[in-house]
Structures are given as C-alpha cells and as structure tokens.
Design a protein around this motif. Sequence first.
Motif, mmCIF file in Angstrom:
data_model
loop_
_atom_site.group_PDB
_atom_site.id
_atom_site.type_symbol
_atom_site.label_atom_id
_atom_site.label_comp_id
_atom_site.label_asym_id
_atom_site.label_seq_id
_atom_site.Cartn_x
_atom_site.Cartn_y
_atom_site.Cartn_z
ATOM 1 N N GLU A 191 -32.893 19.810 -4.550
ATOM 2 C CA GLU A 191 -32.533 21.043 -3.844
ATOM 3 C C GLU A 191 -31.135 20.934 -3.241
ATOM 4 O O GLU A 191 -30.346 21.888 -3.296
ATOM 5 N N GLU A 192 -30.822 19.770 -2.678
ATOM 6 C CA GLU A 192 -29.512 19.571 -2.060
ATOM 7 C C GLU A 192 -28.384 19.684 -3.093
ATOM 8 O O GLU A 192 -27.343 20.300 -2.834
ATOM 9 N N CYS A 242 -27.872 23.411 -3.890
ATOM 10 C CA CYS A 242 -27.265 24.129 -2.764
ATOM 11 C C CYS A 242 -25.787 23.787 -2.624
ATOM 12 O O CYS A 242 -24.946 24.682 -2.425
ATOM 13 N N ARG A 273 -38.694 27.221 -5.344
ATOM 14 C CA ARG A 273 -37.799 26.550 -4.394
ATOM 15 C C ARG A 273 -36.459 26.215 -5.041
ATOM 16 O O ARG A 273 -35.406 26.345 -4.406
ATOM 17 N N LEU A 274 -36.492 25.796 -6.290
ATOM 18 C CA LEU A 274 -35.230 25.500 -6.980
ATOM 19 C C LEU A 274 -34.416 26.775 -7.176
ATOM 20 O O LEU A 274 -33.182 26.763 -7.033
ATOM 21 N N SER A 292 -34.432 29.356 -5.222
ATOM 22 C CA SER A 292 -33.873 29.679 -3.907
ATOM 23 C C SER A 292 -32.673 28.798 -3.587
ATOM 24 O O SER A 292 -31.746 29.230 -2.894
ATOM 25 N N ALA A 293 -32.703 27.556 -4.098
ATOM 26 C CA ALA A 293 -31.605 26.621 -3.829
ATOM 27 C C ALA A 293 -30.383 26.878 -4.699
ATOM 28 O O ALA A 293 -29.301 26.343 -4.418
#
Length: 373
Positions: free
Chosen positions: A131-132, A135, A171-172, A174-175
């Motif tokens: 995720e980091e 982002c 979630r990915l 969203s990232a």
Amino acid sequence: MEMLDLEWVRKIGLDDIYEKVRAGLRLSIEDGERLFACPDVVSVGALAHQVRTRMHGRAAYYVVNQHINYSNVCVNGCRFCAFSRRKGEPQAFQLTSSEVVDKVAARRDDRITEVHIVGGCHPELPFGYYEEILCRIKQLRPEVLIKAFTAVEIAHFAAREGISTREVLMRLKSAGLDMLPGGGAEVFSPRIRGLLCPEKLSGQGWLEINREAHELGIKTNATMLYGHIETERERLEHLAALRRLQDETAGFVCFIPLPFQPANTGIEGVEATTGVEDLKTIAVSRLMLDNFAHIKAYWVMLTVKTAQVALHFGADDFDGTVVEEKIGHMAGAESEQALTRAEIERIIAEAGFEPVERNSFFERLAPQVDEAV
C-alpha cells in the motif's frame, strides 16, 4: 481487406475456418487444434492478420513504461521460474519501499505513462508495504498509471493479512492501483499446475480473482506461458477459459502469450520455442480470443525481431520501453533491457505499421516531439 487464395485455403483444409473468420464467427477448440496442426504457418498468420487488420487497421501500439521487480523472494518454488529465490539464497533481493519509489523518482523527467510492478510471494513483507509503494508513487507522479501485482500476489497478500482477496483489491485500489498485470496465469490445466507449480494459486483461483477485479472496476491483462510440457489442447482450453470470463465481465484489456524460457529453470529436456511456434501461437490466440481487443507481442521474451514479425501474425501491441525487466532475463531472455520511444517507433514503422503511443488502457496519446526515453 486482402483475401487469402480460396483454392489454397481449401487445399490445406481450412476453408470452413476461413469462412468463420470472414463472418466473424467464434472458433471452437477443435478449430484451434486444426490451426495448430496446419503446417502452413503463413496461412494461419494471414487469417489472424485479417482479424487484426479488421480491428486495428495499420495501428501498432506501444507504451512508455517502467518495470520494477520489488523482490524475487518467493514461497511458491515453481519449477519453470528462474526468477524466484528463497530468502537468504544467492541472488535473492528485496527492495525497501523507498528504493522502489526512488526508481520512479530517478525517471521523473521522462514521459512515462505506466509503472509496472510485480514480484515474488514474499513470506514476510506486510501488506502495508505494498500500500505504501502505491501511495508514494501516486504522490510523486499522480499522472502515471500503476499496473501492479498479479492475481497470484493478490491471493498471497490476502492469506498473509487474513482478509479476503476482494478486500485486498479494494485497499490497493484506494492506495492508487489502476490495473492488474496478467502474470501468474501460466496454463490453467490442473495437470500442468500439479506438475510444475503445485504451491501456486490454481487456475480457477486466478480466474476468480480477475473476476473480482473486474467487478470492482479494475481492468486486468491475461497471459499464457507456453512451450514447456503442456499440450496444444491445454493451451486452447486456457484460451477458452479466458474467453468465457471476458464474455461475462469484459474486464480484460490485452492478452500476452509468453514463450517459456528454459535456461536456469527446474525443467529439464525442454528446448526453447522456435519462431514458427511463437508466431503460430500468437496467430491462434488472435483467432480464438474474438472478444479480446488486443494481443501483445512481448518483445522482451520473443526478441525484437520476432515481435516485429508477430505484428503480421495477429499481434497489434509491441509492449513498451521496459526498464530493468528481470523475470524474463533471469530465465535466459536475450533481448535488450530497454528500448527508447524512437527505437520502438522505427521498429514498428519498418514492419509496415503506424506506431501509436498508448497508455495502460490503450487510449491513444498525442504524438511527442522529444525523444528523451
């Protein structure tokens, strides 16, 4: 549209397939077997070229992209993979999230439109690491599309995190994830996967994760690794499974046939594919996958010269500039590590096609006057 000689088509026993292709009718697996069995690869290619020309005219697409492999440490141990290593083995590597982002930052001034990120199924990296990465790349270059993490990696993240694959995908996204690459499909046959990659996500599992991605609005690519111990029938069953899912979701963007690179792998006694086999497989793929808009000639594994010819055998995409590709090269691929925009455009033009720069979704981009990449 240029037509094949009907008398010749009849002589080689493909007249009924020819009529289906002309009428835009779907080919059966048995039709595909006859195409593979036909010794006249040029005629098979000509059939595929008719379809490719009907869909795309003289356009041949490419993308200015950057490949990043974040790690080759992997728990799966697939026999056909020369890329993966166990943790602590020689040549094993793992980039920190900052090192991944630094690779993107190093090319900040290049007009890259796609960053392609894949790696092994690492036994220890937390989900937050992935995720980091997404982002931070989006913060650094918000205009760049991120194509990252195969269905196999998605399943691995879910198992490690103890959540569903659907939640992983959400979630990915969203990232900053824009699209999934098509890797990890290999050949869907349970027989093949049992022999070569029993620890890996099943073929059905790969299809289910891609279905979930499509339902969430995440487009994906699809691949097939051919030329090892699979039969032609198993190749065709693989194509038919992709075609069925595409009928349901229309979520696949492009299909990429990948010739097996035998060097440094755990499969003995298998020779590298020939140019004829590569071209015929691309042609049959174009003819079978009537609901896929694009077929890629992935020059990294085909070599530039074969990929150039493949544009006459059904392929309409040349992939892209590709920097630091490790997976194919660790398995013995002898192609260049990267091509510039100018080189790709020259290669496409010399093959008789119009070079068209695209993004990950095959949206045409305005021509560029600079040749910086």
